[in-house]
Design a protein around this motif. Structure first.
Motif, PDB file in Angstrom:
ATOM      1  N   THR A   1       0.833  -1.207   0.000  1.00 23.11           N
ATOM      2  CA  THR A   1       0.000   0.000   0.000  1.00 23.11           C
ATOM      3  C   THR A   1       0.870   1.260   0.000  1.00 23.11           C
ATOM      4  OG1 THR A   1      -0.173  -0.057   2.398  1.00 23.11           O
ATOM      5  CG2 THR A   1      -1.954  -1.059   1.175  1.00 23.11           C
ATOM      6  N   ARG A   2       1.914   1.264   0.801  1.00 17.26           N
ATOM      7  CA  ARG A   2       2.750   2.465   0.826  1.00 17.26           C
ATOM      8  C   ARG A   2       3.475   2.643  -0.493  1.00 17.26           C
ATOM      9  NH1 ARG A   2       4.724   1.916   6.933  1.00 17.26           N
ATOM     10  NH2 ARG A   2       2.887   2.880   7.843  1.00 17.26           N
ATOM     11  N   GLY A   3       3.906   1.518  -1.060  1.00 20.67           N
ATOM     12  CA  GLY A   3       4.592   1.579  -2.342  1.00 20.67           C
ATOM     13  C   GLY A   3       3.681   2.174  -3.402  1.00 20.67           C
ATOM     14  N   ILE A   4       2.418   1.711  -3.429  1.00 19.78           N
ATOM     15  CA  ILE A   4       1.511   2.185  -4.467  1.00 19.78           C
ATOM     16  C   ILE A   4       1.074   3.621  -4.189  1.00 19.78           C
ATOM     17  CG2 ILE A   4      -0.756   1.830  -5.490  1.00 19.78           C
ATOM     18  CD1 ILE A   4      -0.315  -1.135  -5.263  1.00 19.78           C
ATOM     19  N   PHE A   5       0.732   3.911  -2.948  1.00 17.62           N
ATOM     20  CA  PHE A   5       0.282   5.264  -2.610  1.00 17.62           C
ATOM     21  C   PHE A   5       1.393   6.291  -2.815  1.00 17.62           C
ATOM     22  CE2 PHE A   5      -3.534   3.834  -0.429  1.00 17.62           C
ATOM     23  CZ  PHE A   5      -4.340   4.958  -0.415  1.00 17.62           C
ATOM     24  N   LEU A   6       2.499   6.084  -2.102  1.00 17.25           N
ATOM     25  CA  LEU A   6       3.494   7.152  -2.006  1.00 17.25           C
ATOM     26  C   LEU A   6       4.578   7.074  -3.070  1.00 17.25           C
ATOM     27  CD1 LEU A   6       3.926   7.232   1.863  1.00 17.25           C
ATOM     28  CD2 LEU A   6       2.521   8.708   0.459  1.00 17.25           C
ATOM     29  N   LYS A   7       5.030   5.827  -3.354  1.00 18.35           N
ATOM     30  CA  LYS A   7       6.163   5.728  -4.259  1.00 18.35           C
ATOM     31  C   LYS A   7       5.743   5.534  -5.701  1.00 18.35           C
ATOM     32  CE  LYS A   7       9.134   3.816  -0.701  1.00 18.35           C
ATOM     33  NZ  LYS A   7      10.048   2.743  -0.319  1.00 18.35           N
ATOM     34  N   GLY A   8       4.501   5.114  -5.893  1.00 20.14           N
ATOM     35  CA  GLY A   8       4.032   4.899  -7.249  1.00 20.14           C
ATOM     36  C   GLY A   8       4.733   3.756  -7.956  1.00 20.14           C
ATOM     37  N   VAL A   9       5.158   2.751  -7.191  1.00 17.98           N
ATOM     38  CA  VAL A   9       5.842   1.636  -7.835  1.00 17.98           C
ATOM     39  C   VAL A   9       4.823   0.588  -8.282  1.00 17.98           C
ATOM     40  CG1 VAL A   9       8.032   1.933  -6.669  1.00 17.98           C
ATOM     41  CG2 VAL A   9       6.255   0.576  -5.585  1.00 17.98           C
ATOM     42  N   GLY A  10       5.229  -0.260  -9.183  1.00 17.00           N
ATOM     43  CA  GLY A  10       4.333  -1.264  -9.732  1.00 17.00           C
ATOM     44  C   GLY A  10       4.795  -2.657  -9.393  1.00 17.00           C
ATOM     45  N   LEU A  11       4.292  -3.613 -10.159  1.00 18.68           N
ATOM     46  CA  LEU A  11       4.561  -5.013  -9.888  1.00 18.68           C
ATOM     47  C   LEU A  11       6.045  -5.349 -10.041  1.00 18.68           C
ATOM     48  CD1 LEU A  11       2.515  -6.976  -8.945  1.00 18.68           C
ATOM     49  CD2 LEU A  11       2.273  -7.862 -11.248  1.00 18.68           C
ATOM     50  N   GLU A  12       6.776  -4.561 -10.824  1.00 12.76           N
ATOM     51  CA  GLU A  12       8.193  -4.879 -11.026  1.00 12.76           C
ATOM     52  C   GLU A  12       8.962  -4.762  -9.709  1.00 12.76           C
ATOM     53  OE1 GLU A  12       6.714  -2.204 -12.147  1.00 12.76           O
ATOM     54  OE2 GLU A  12       7.809  -0.520 -11.298  1.00 12.76           O
ATOM     55  N   VAL A  13       8.467  -3.929  -8.773  1.00 15.91           N
ATOM     56  CA  VAL A  13       9.095  -3.814  -7.463  1.00 15.91           C
ATOM     57  C   VAL A  13       8.381  -4.721  -6.464  1.00 15.91           C
ATOM     58  CG1 VAL A  13       9.485  -2.251  -5.530  1.00 15.91           C
ATOM     59  CG2 VAL A  13       9.958  -1.478  -7.845  1.00 15.91           C
ATOM     60  N   LEU A  14       7.070  -4.826  -6.612  1.00 14.26           N
ATOM     61  CA  LEU A  14       6.260  -5.469  -5.572  1.00 14.26           C
ATOM     62  C   LEU A  14       5.969  -6.936  -5.848  1.00 14.26           C
ATOM     63  CD1 LEU A  14       3.732  -2.538  -5.117  1.00 14.26           C
ATOM     64  CD2 LEU A  14       5.599  -3.125  -3.594  1.00 14.26           C
ATOM     65  N   TRP A  15       6.681  -7.565  -6.775  1.00 15.52           N
ATOM     66  CA  TRP A  15       6.296  -8.923  -7.128  1.00 15.52           C
ATOM     67  C   TRP A  15       6.485  -9.910  -5.983  1.00 15.52           C
ATOM     68  CZ3 TRP A  15       9.975 -12.737  -7.151  1.00 15.52           C
ATOM     69  CH2 TRP A  15      11.305 -12.305  -7.204  1.00 15.52           C
ATOM     70  N   THR A  16       7.540  -9.741  -5.167  1.00 13.99           N
ATOM     71  CA  THR A  16       7.693 -10.662  -4.024  1.00 13.99           C
ATOM     72  C   THR A  16       6.496 -10.548  -3.099  1.00 13.99           C
ATOM     73  OG1 THR A  16       9.490  -9.122  -3.619  1.00 13.99           O
ATOM     74  CG2 THR A  16       9.924 -11.434  -3.148  1.00 13.99           C
ATOM     75  N   GLN A  17       6.121  -9.290  -2.781  1.00 12.43           N
ATOM     76  CA  GLN A  17       4.981  -9.083  -1.902  1.00 12.43           C
ATOM     77  C   GLN A  17       3.716  -9.671  -2.529  1.00 12.43           C
ATOM     78  OE1 GLN A  17       7.281  -6.648  -2.317  1.00 12.43           O
ATOM     79  NE2 GLN A  17       8.025  -6.559  -0.220  1.00 12.43           N
ATOM     80  N   GLY A  18       3.589  -9.512  -3.855  1.00 11.43           N
ATOM     81  CA  GLY A  18       2.427 -10.061  -4.548  1.00 11.43           C
ATOM     82  C   GLY A  18       2.340 -11.558  -4.368  1.00 11.43           C
ATOM     83  N   LEU A  19       3.480 -12.238  -4.546  1.00  8.91           N
ATOM     84  CA  LEU A  19       3.496 -13.694  -4.393  1.00  8.91           C
ATOM     85  C   LEU A  19       3.133 -14.077  -2.958  1.00  8.91           C
ATOM     86  CD1 LEU A  19       6.546 -14.956  -6.454  1.00  8.91           C
ATOM     87  CD2 LEU A  19       4.108 -15.216  -6.921  1.00  8.91           C
TER      88      LEU A  19
END
Lengths: 363, 372
Positions: free
Chosen positions: A323-341
């Motif tokens: 949530t913080r990545g998407i809200f504040l940093k604007g990062v996508g799945l390329e950064v958040l894939w571990t968390q996604g898994l």
């Protein structure tokens, strides 16, 4: 099956109100009322010098906006009673001879006494006063002779430029609210069925265990996702929290997280089977760790290693990064894939636990 | 009078028996507060240490390495990685692997030797605003003291600020938070037990039986509240023992004063619990009501978030929050050794609130009981 649950929910208006009012209530409380932003530090001054220079320094402190200058003390004996009753967080003592030292080109000393009981406010207050005094002192030094600072540290803050704690809390709140809805609502309403024995009736119908679990889960999943949308919209509109990433990605990962949390809630309800115990368990097993150990309010890095190790087991820890990545940093799945898994794994294991427990309990 | 006392005593005994018959409930009462104290004591920490730092050193000189060393040896920053490519820094911050990026541009050492202002860039991840604010303060001071140490021939600063922290010289947030957990646990236990105990009797229908018994509503209320007040006091001793023996929180004030404050505080908790029991029909509703009361009470008490940082409206609201006053007393007694002279306002507020809330709740309870 899901329709039955929806009907039952609708018949219980209090739960429904709770499901929708609670997030808003929490958002206002967390987003508006509380903050760590240290401003208006109650400051008292003991000016034993009473010179133009000391008054100038006091003005510099006032102009910085961090301090609200209250009492002007006359005797050093006044400091202790003032601090004891919490009348001031910071006392700045300007000793006699301050302006004399300054005029003679000697280093003038200044004392800052801070009420250390609230360590965080104290640390920040000291940081601010240090910065104000440093700036003022270099201005004084500049008069007369030319002076360049040897090293200048330029700091820049990314993602949360004004360093508002609101921007840190609102994205985290999305996770906390989902955990509360999932754990509290399911563990309560379903524990009620166990208490009343209607769960056994369900077992007698030809519905399979997986269907029972899914049927129980779907309505709450809907509520939870609506809550996520509501929280995000309110956070952005009301509190001006930036939303820089992809809303679709947030919904997608929220779906997994919510499924896992609901599975956990169902599991707890099946273990406890009584409303009182279920809520207690839900509090201890989901709500408290999410609040305390996920990094929502307290940074994980400053915890002792045992708690740091435990925090790896808390799903909200990873979801907060999302949530913080998407809200504040604007990062996508390329950064958040571990968390996604990990979210996916949480969803699967939460559901698995619930189904296994229901199968065992209902035979 | 004697018969009255006996009746109340019997009621208290019955209530105790009911609580301890359920082993799970007694576990909730005595084990949960200790576990929560441990969790809060360790987790609720605002100390900033070991901030993950990513270094981009374009200069690669002795001076730049020294400056980096000054950061990492301070204990406030730890090296999370180093590289010469700015893209790696962006990556580390995006992935939350680093909170601070320390960039030393090329020519840093050359500028220093020439006496031109040398620049260093500090990039903070502001996501956690508190960590970033505190780390900014530390970083500024480290750069300044390193410069002063490296170049002793520099003119000394015009003003030297000497800081001292009273009451908690090491500025550890734990000694501030642990006594406060006491306030949170006491109110939670008392609220929950009182509200649930009354509502449970109503759910099972035994409340009507009690109402037709020779007990007057006043005696009933006393019988329902005294056991939970006692349990609350036992919890108080338990939590205080853990705070002192395990967390080594200093205790500078008077234990008697703490006891008096706790009793006044418990009165208001019991009052609110009783009030909740008159408005809820089921245990579930009572639990939700407790939760809805407990959240704002805790957040608006100064427990984790300082009252002075709240907007004015909420600052005023905290004045009617018993926990706010209790926390000021507890922290004053534990850390500052403050006495009645410093704390009489808080004591007065707690007394007025405790008596007022309990009286209102009892009145409502009595009227509802009379109405059947």
């Amino acid at each position: 099956m899901a329709r039955k649950e929806v009907i039952q929910l609708r018949r219980d208006p209090r739960s429904l109100v709770l499901a929708f009012a609670l997030p808003i209530f929490l958002l206002i409380l967390f987003g508006y009322a509380i903050s760590w932003d240290v401003r208006n530090i109650r400051t008292a001054i003991l000016d034993e010098d009473r010179s133009a220079a000391s008054r100038e320094l006091v003005d510099a402190l006032r102009a910085s906006g961090y301090f609200s200058l209250g009492d002007f003390l006359v005797r050093s004996g006044d400091i202790e009673p003032l601090m004891e009753r919490g009348g001031a967080h910071l006392v700045v003592v300007i000793p006699p001879g301050f302006s004399r030292d300054l005029g003679a080109g000697r280093t003038a000393t200044l004392q800052a006494i801070v009420d250390g009981s609230d360590a965080n406010t104290a640390t920040i207050a000291l940081g601010y006063s240090d910065a104000v005094v440093r700036t003022w002192s270099s201005q004084v030094a500049l008069r007369g002779r030319s002076f360049v600072p040897l090293v200048s540290a330029e700091s820049r803050v990314w993602f949360n430029e004004e360093l508002a704690s609101r921007n840190m809390i609102v994205p985290g709140l999305v996770a906390v609210i989902m955990m509360i809805i999932a754990a509290m609502l399911t563990s309560l309403t379903i524990a009620r069925e166990w208490e009343r024995g209607t769960m056994e009736q369900l077992a007698a119908t030809p519905v399979s265990r997986v269907e029972v679990v899914l049927g129980k889960l779907l309505p709450y999943l809907g509520i939870g996702l609506i809550d996520v949308v509501a929280t995000c919209c309110l956070g952005v509109v009301l509190f001006g929290v930036p939303f820089r990433g992809s809303a679709a990605l947030l919904m997608f990962l929220s779906f997994f997280f919510m499924t896992g949390a609901l599975g956990l809630g169902l599991f707890i309800s099946a273990v406890a089977k009584s409303q009182v115990l279920a809520t207690q368990l839900a509090m201890v097993a989901t709500y408290l760790p999410t609040l305390l150990l996920s990094g929502f309010m307290f940074s994980i890095e400053s915890m002792p290693s045992v708690l740091r190790a435990i925090s790896y087991l808390i799903p909200a820890r990873y979801f907060l990064v999302v949530t913080r990545g998407i809200f504040l940093k604007g990062v996508g799945l390329e950064v958040l894939w571990t968390q996604g898994l990990l979210m996916l794994a949480f969803a699967v294991s939460g559901l698995g636990l619930a189904v296994a427990k229901f199968r065992k309990e209902l035979g | 009078m004697r018969a009255k006392l006996e009746r109340i005593f019997e009621m208290v005994r019955k209530e105790f028996r009911q609580v301890f018959r359920d082993p799970r409930l007694s576990r909730v009462i005595f084990v949960a507060p200790v576990i929560q104290l441990l969790a809060f004591g360790y987790a609720v920490s605002t100390d900033v240490r070991d901030v993950a730092t990513f270094v981009v050193d374009y200069d690669g000189s002795r001076e730049s390495r020294e400056l980096i060393e000054a950061f990492t040896s301070s204990g406030y920053f730890r090296l999370a990685g180093a590289s010469r490519r700015p893209a790696d820094l962006v990556r580390a911050i995006d992935h939350s692997e680093a909170v601070l990026g320390l960039v030393i541009p090329a020519g840093f050492a050359r500028d220093l030797r020439r006496g031109v202002t040398a620049r260093v860039q500090l990039i903070f991840d502001g996501t956690n605003s508190n960590v970033a604010t505190v780390a900014q303060g530390y970083a500024g001071r480290i750069v300044q003291s390193w410069t002063a140490r490296r170049f002793p021939s520099l003119p000394p600063p015009a003003v030297d600020l000497r800081a001292r922290a009273w009451f908690n010289p090491d500025l550890e947030s734990r000694v501030y938070n642990v006594p406060a957990v006491m306030g949170a646990m006491l109110i939670l236990v008392c609220l929950l037990l009182t509200a649930l105990a009354v509502v449970r009797e109503r759910e099972i229908g035994t409340l009507e039986q009690l109402l037709v018994s020779p007990l007057t509503p006043g005696e009933l209320i006393l019988g329902k509240t005294i056991p939970f007040a006692l349990i609350g006091l036992v919890d108080l001793v338990l939590i205080a023992a853990v705070a002192l023996l395990w967390f080594h929180v200093p205790f500078k004030g008077s234990a008697l004063l703490l006891l008096v404050a706790s009793i006044l505080y418990i009165l208001s908790a019991l009052g609110v619990g009783l009030f909740i029991s008159t408005v809820s029909r089921t245990q579930q509703e009572a639990f939700m009501a407790v939760f809805l009361v407990f959240m704002p009470v805790m957040l608006l008490s100064g427990f984790m978030f300082p009252v002075s940082s709240m907007p004015a409206v909420f600052r005023w609201l905290t004045l009617i929050n018993p926990m706010r006053h209790y926390l000021e007393i507890v922290r004053g007694i534990f850390l500052k050794g403050a006495g009645l002279a410093a704390l009489w306002r808080q004591f007065l507020a707690l007394f007025l609130m405790g008596v007022g809330i309990l009286w209102l709740a009892a009145d409502r309870f009595r009227r509802r009981a009379a109405a059947g």
